[in-house]
Design a protein around this motif. Structure first.
Motif, PDB file in Angstrom:
ATOM      1  N   SER A  17       4.170  -1.721   6.463  1.00 16.04           N
ATOM      2  CA  SER A  17       4.128  -1.376   7.887  1.00 16.04           C
ATOM      3  C   SER A  17       5.132  -2.174   8.711  1.00 16.04           C
ATOM      4  O   SER A  17       4.972  -2.309   9.927  1.00 16.04           O
ATOM      5  CB  SER A  17       2.712  -1.534   8.461  1.00 16.04           C
ATOM      6  OG  SER A  17       2.466  -0.537   9.435  1.00 16.04           O
ATOM      7  N   GLU A  33       0.727   5.149  10.661  1.00 18.27           N
ATOM      8  CA  GLU A  33       0.121   3.812  10.663  1.00 18.27           C
ATOM      9  C   GLU A  33       0.009   3.268  12.098  1.00 18.27           C
ATOM     10  O   GLU A  33       0.537   2.206  12.425  1.00 18.27           O
ATOM     11  CB  GLU A  33       0.931   2.882   9.771  1.00 18.27           C
ATOM     12  CG  GLU A  33       0.915   3.345   8.308  1.00 18.27           C
ATOM     13  CD  GLU A  33       1.857   2.580   7.399  1.00 18.27           C
ATOM     14  OE1 GLU A  33       2.505   1.620   7.861  1.00 18.27           O
ATOM     15  OE2 GLU A  33       1.953   2.956   6.221  1.00 18.27           O
ATOM     16  N   ASN A  92      -7.640   7.119   1.375  1.00 17.39           N
ATOM     17  CA  ASN A  92      -6.893   7.218   0.125  1.00 17.39           C
ATOM     18  C   ASN A  92      -6.923   5.852  -0.542  1.00 17.39           C
ATOM     19  O   ASN A  92      -6.735   4.827   0.126  1.00 17.39           O
ATOM     20  CB  ASN A  92      -5.453   7.659   0.389  1.00 17.39           C
ATOM     21  CG  ASN A  92      -4.647   7.781  -0.890  1.00 17.39           C
ATOM     22  OD1 ASN A  92      -4.107   6.795  -1.385  1.00 17.39           O
ATOM     23  ND2 ASN A  92      -4.571   8.980  -1.442  1.00 17.39           N
ATOM     24  N   ARG A 132       8.488   3.804   2.428  1.00 14.12           N
ATOM     25  CA  ARG A 132       8.061   5.073   2.997  1.00 14.12           C
ATOM     26  C   ARG A 132       9.041   5.521   4.076  1.00 14.12           C
ATOM     27  O   ARG A 132       9.717   4.708   4.693  1.00 14.12           O
ATOM     28  CB  ARG A 132       6.662   4.945   3.604  1.00 14.12           C
ATOM     29  CG  ARG A 132       5.619   4.420   2.647  1.00 14.12           C
ATOM     30  CD  ARG A 132       4.256   4.309   3.303  1.00 14.12           C
ATOM     31  NE  ARG A 132       3.722   5.630   3.623  1.00 14.12           N
ATOM     32  CZ  ARG A 132       3.308   5.996   4.829  1.00 14.12           C
ATOM     33  NH1 ARG A 132       3.405   5.172   5.854  1.00 14.12           N
ATOM     34  NH2 ARG A 132       2.826   7.208   5.026  1.00 14.12           N
ATOM     35  N   LYS A 153      -6.736  -3.963   5.564  1.00 11.29           N
ATOM     36  CA  LYS A 153      -7.260  -2.641   5.224  1.00 11.29           C
ATOM     37  C   LYS A 153      -7.013  -1.646   6.363  1.00 11.29           C
ATOM     38  O   LYS A 153      -6.938  -2.022   7.530  1.00 11.29           O
ATOM     39  CB  LYS A 153      -8.748  -2.722   4.914  1.00 11.29           C
ATOM     40  CG  LYS A 153      -9.601  -3.287   6.040  1.00 11.29           C
ATOM     41  CD  LYS A 153     -11.047  -3.443   5.595  1.00 11.29           C
ATOM     42  CE  LYS A 153     -11.901  -4.042   6.704  1.00 11.29           C
ATOM     43  NZ  LYS A 153     -13.300  -4.238   6.277  1.00 11.29           N
ATOM     44  N   ALA A 154      -6.856  -0.387   5.977  1.00 15.95           N
ATOM     45  CA  ALA A 154      -6.614   0.671   6.959  1.00 15.95           C
ATOM     46  C   ALA A 154      -7.678   1.742   6.821  1.00 15.95           C
ATOM     47  O   ALA A 154      -8.233   1.950   5.738  1.00 15.95           O
ATOM     48  CB  ALA A 154      -5.233   1.284   6.747  1.00 15.95           C
ATOM     49  N   TYR A 189      -4.449   2.914   0.058  1.00 20.55           N
ATOM     50  CA  TYR A 189      -4.465   2.110   1.280  1.00 20.55           C
ATOM     51  C   TYR A 189      -5.640   1.124   1.308  1.00 20.55           C
ATOM     52  O   TYR A 189      -5.833   0.438   2.298  1.00 20.55           O
ATOM     53  CB  TYR A 189      -4.496   3.017   2.504  1.00 20.55           C
ATOM     54  CG  TYR A 189      -3.179   3.725   2.694  1.00 20.55           C
ATOM     55  CD1 TYR A 189      -2.176   3.173   3.470  1.00 20.55           C
ATOM     56  CD2 TYR A 189      -2.913   4.928   2.044  1.00 20.55           C
ATOM     57  CE1 TYR A 189      -0.953   3.804   3.625  1.00 20.55           C
ATOM     58  CE2 TYR A 189      -1.681   5.563   2.181  1.00 20.55           C
ATOM     59  CZ  TYR A 189      -0.713   4.996   2.970  1.00 20.55           C
ATOM     60  OH  TYR A 189       0.502   5.612   3.100  1.00 20.55           O
ATOM     61  N   ARG A 190      -6.380   1.055   0.224  1.00 20.68           N
ATOM     62  CA  ARG A 190      -7.455   0.064   0.109  1.00 20.68           C
ATOM     63  C   ARG A 190      -6.938  -1.049  -0.817  1.00 20.68           C
ATOM     64  O   ARG A 190      -7.265  -1.121  -1.996  1.00 20.68           O
ATOM     65  CB  ARG A 190      -8.724   0.721  -0.433  1.00 20.68           C
ATOM     66  CG  ARG A 190      -9.257   1.835   0.472  1.00 20.68           C
ATOM     67  CD  ARG A 190     -10.669   2.237   0.113  1.00 20.68           C
ATOM     68  NE  ARG A 190     -10.749   2.888  -1.187  1.00 20.68           N
ATOM     69  CZ  ARG A 190     -10.665   4.197  -1.389  1.00 20.68           C
ATOM     70  NH1 ARG A 190     -10.477   5.008  -0.359  1.00 20.68           N
ATOM     71  NH2 ARG A 190     -10.762   4.703  -2.597  1.00 20.68           N
ATOM     72  N   ILE A 193      -7.744   4.777   6.266  1.00 16.79           N
ATOM     73  CA  ILE A 193      -7.055   5.928   5.694  1.00 16.79           C
ATOM     74  C   ILE A 193      -7.773   6.300   4.405  1.00 16.79           C
ATOM     75  O   ILE A 193      -7.937   5.454   3.528  1.00 16.79           O
ATOM     76  CB  ILE A 193      -5.574   5.606   5.414  1.00 16.79           C
ATOM     77  CG1 ILE A 193      -4.849   5.287   6.729  1.00 16.79           C
ATOM     78  CG2 ILE A 193      -4.882   6.766   4.694  1.00 16.79           C
ATOM     79  CD1 ILE A 193      -3.432   4.776   6.552  1.00 16.79           C
ATOM     80  N   TRP A 243       0.823  -1.202   0.000  1.00 22.62           N
ATOM     81  CA  TRP A 243       0.000   0.000   0.000  1.00 22.62           C
ATOM     82  C   TRP A 243       0.859   1.254   0.000  1.00 22.62           C
ATOM     83  O   TRP A 243       2.077   1.213   0.174  1.00 22.62           O
ATOM     84  CB  TRP A 243      -0.979   0.000   1.160  1.00 22.62           C
ATOM     85  CG  TRP A 243      -0.408   0.094   2.566  1.00 22.62           C
ATOM     86  CD1 TRP A 243       0.861   0.425   2.938  1.00 22.62           C
ATOM     87  CD2 TRP A 243      -1.131  -0.147   3.784  1.00 22.62           C
ATOM     88  NE1 TRP A 243       0.982   0.402   4.299  1.00 22.62           N
ATOM     89  CE2 TRP A 243      -0.216   0.059   4.847  1.00 22.62           C
ATOM     90  CE3 TRP A 243      -2.446  -0.504   4.079  1.00 22.62           C
ATOM     91  CZ2 TRP A 243      -0.590  -0.091   6.183  1.00 22.62           C
ATOM     92  CZ3 TRP A 243      -2.815  -0.640   5.406  1.00 22.62           C
ATOM     93  CH2 TRP A 243      -1.898  -0.447   6.445  1.00 22.62           C
ATOM     94  N   GLY A 244       0.188   2.397  -0.204  1.00 19.76           N
ATOM     95  CA  GLY A 244       0.850   3.690  -0.238  1.00 19.76           C
ATOM     96  C   GLY A 244       0.225   4.560  -1.304  1.00 19.76           C
ATOM     97  O   GLY A 244      -0.339   4.066  -2.286  1.00 19.76           O
ATOM     98  N   TYR A 245       0.316   5.865  -1.117  1.00 19.93           N
ATOM     99  CA  TYR A 245      -0.293   6.810  -2.062  1.00 19.93           C
ATOM    100  C   TYR A 245       0.271   6.636  -3.465  1.00 19.93           C
ATOM    101  O   TYR A 245      -0.472   6.520  -4.450  1.00 19.93           O
ATOM    102  CB  TYR A 245      -0.075   8.247  -1.583  1.00 19.93           C
ATOM    103  CG  TYR A 245      -0.458   9.284  -2.615  1.00 19.93           C
ATOM    104  CD1 TYR A 245      -1.797   9.583  -2.865  1.00 19.93           C
ATOM    105  CD2 TYR A 245       0.521   9.941  -3.359  1.00 19.93           C
ATOM    106  CE1 TYR A 245      -2.152  10.517  -3.827  1.00 19.93           C
ATOM    107  CE2 TYR A 245       0.176  10.875  -4.321  1.00 19.93           C
ATOM    108  CZ  TYR A 245      -1.165  11.160  -4.553  1.00 19.93           C
ATOM    109  OH  TYR A 245      -1.504  12.076  -5.525  1.00 19.93           O
TER     110      TYR A 245
END
Length: 227
Positions: free
Chosen positions: A159, A138, A68, A130, A63-64, A71-72, A66, A34-36
């Motif tokens: 993470s 996170e 965006n 990241r 899933k988080a 992050y899905r 967040i 995940w990440g933008y």
């Protein structure tokens, strides 16, 4: 892959997607982190799926909460799989459960066990490297207390947090639901998307010994070589 100096992040992402189309789309079973920037790259990558190929796309982390799309991960997997004619798996559980017991309960579900078996068959994985600290956070305070600061964390992926020597940092309340590091190490191709990461975060990630491929900007690559 060192991306030449571009005028914008959008151009960097387009160049990254062009590269990833060759590295990922011909592999059978793909894992996604995940990440933008990873989410934006997948959106561009779906436009290059011009052939249907058997295989699967799998989330590597839960899933988080967040807001965006990056992050899905279940949705990212479904989007890419649909574009490329593959089967998408869903993890459908929170990345950060409140307790070890809650995580263990998730890990007994049929969906998790099926996904865990598929993680053993990964041909390639794409994860975003990241910085630490970074936004969005996170749930690090709950999971690690002050361990990340004390042990000088510089970055993370999936993470998993590490210092500049590539040593992973554990937390007493870190019950994250994600692919185990031992399983990930067996994946033959692990691509680190590091377009937004600082030099020390990238150096630490490489020293973990997990990554086989790296996407980095030219300016950041020069800073790493100058260290």
């Amino acid at each position: 892959m060192v991306l030449p100096v571009q005028d914008s992040i959008e151009e960097n992402l387009k160049a990254a997607a062009d590269y990833l189309s060759g590295e990922l789309l011909y592999e059978r079973n793909l894992g996604l982190g995940w990440g933008y920037l990873l989410g934006e790259s997948i959106s561009l990558l779906t436009q290059q799926c011009n052939r249907r190929q058997p295989g699967a796309v799998l989330p590597l982390i839960g899933k988080a909460h967040i807001p965006n799309k990056g992050y899905r991960v279940d949705e990212l997997a479904e989007t890419l799989a649909s574009a490329c004619g593959r089967h998408a798996y869903r993890l459908a559980v929170p990345a950060f459960p409140d307790s070890l017991e809650e995580r263990q309960q998730f890990e007994t579900t049929e969906a998790f066990l099926e996904l865990d078996a598929m993680w053993q068959k990964l041909d390639a994985a794409l994860v975003e490297i990241r910085d630490f600290p970074s936004v969005p956070d996170e749930a690090t305070a709950t999971r690690f207390g002050d361990s990340l600061k004390r042990q000088r964390a510089v970055g993370s992926f999936l993470s998993y947090y590490y210092n500049e020597r590539g040593e992973f940092i554990s937390g007493e309340n870190d019950f994250a639901v994600r692919i185990p590091l031992g399983t990930l190490r067996h994946c033959p191709k692990i691509i680190g998307l590091a377009l937004g990461a600082a030099p020390n975060a990238i150096t630490g990630a490489l020293k973990t010994g997990l990554f086989t491929h790296l996407l980095v900007t030219e300016s950041t690559a020069r800073k790493i070589l100058e260290k």
